[in-house]
Design a protein around this motif. Structure first.
Motif, short mmCIF file in Angstrom:
data_model
loop_
_atom_site.label_atom_id
_atom_site.label_comp_id
_atom_site.label_asym_id
_atom_site.label_seq_id
_atom_site.Cartn_x
_atom_site.Cartn_y
_atom_site.Cartn_z
N ALA A 1 0.86 -1.19 0.00
CA ALA A 1 0.00 0.00 0.00
C ALA A 1 0.89 1.23 0.00
N VAL A 2 0.47 2.24 -0.74
CA VAL A 2 1.22 3.50 -0.80
C VAL A 2 0.26 4.60 -0.38
N LEU A 3 0.66 5.34 0.63
CA LEU A 3 -0.09 6.50 1.07
C LEU A 3 0.67 7.74 0.61
N TYR A 4 0.01 8.59 -0.14
CA TYR A 4 0.64 9.79 -0.65
C TYR A 4 0.05 10.99 0.07
N GLU A 5 0.87 11.75 0.74
CA GLU A 5 0.45 12.95 1.45
C GLU A 5 1.00 14.15 0.69
N TRP A 6 0.15 15.10 0.41
CA TRP A 6 0.52 16.24 -0.41
C TRP A 6 0.14 17.49 0.38
N SER A 7 1.11 18.22 0.83
CA SER A 7 0.87 19.43 1.61
C SER A 7 1.49 20.60 0.85
N VAL A 8 0.68 21.27 0.05
CA VAL A 8 1.18 22.35 -0.80
C VAL A 8 0.26 23.56 -0.74
#
Length: 78
Positions: A26-33
């Motif tokens: 599983a890949v969790l992608y967190e994007w804080s932009v």
């Protein structure tokens, strides 16, 4: 975990966290932009639904592309 920095029209951090259990990764992608362009910031209050839809669409296509490159099935995209 893999971490990258975005610079340009979006500025911030992206993190990919990879987990494995029972032969499934599983890949969790967190994007804080944040947006850096004045026109984006001006339109954000009304264009947010489009920006979110566009992001979700791009990320889903990316997941499908990575799965194809790896020769595996994409089990979920959310």
């Amino acid at each position: 975990m893999i971490e990258g920095r975005a610079e340009g029209e979006l500025s911030g951090i992206g993190r990919w966290r990879l987990y494995e259990a029972d032969g499934v990764t599983a890949v969790l992608y967190e994007w804080s932009v944040a947006t850096t362009r004045a026109w984006m910031n001006l339109l954000a209050p009304v264009a947010r639904p489009f920006f979110e839809w566009n992001h979700d669409w791009v990320m889903a296509r990316g997941g499908e592309g990575i799965a194809e490159l790896l020769g595996c099935r994409l089990l979920a995209s959310d």
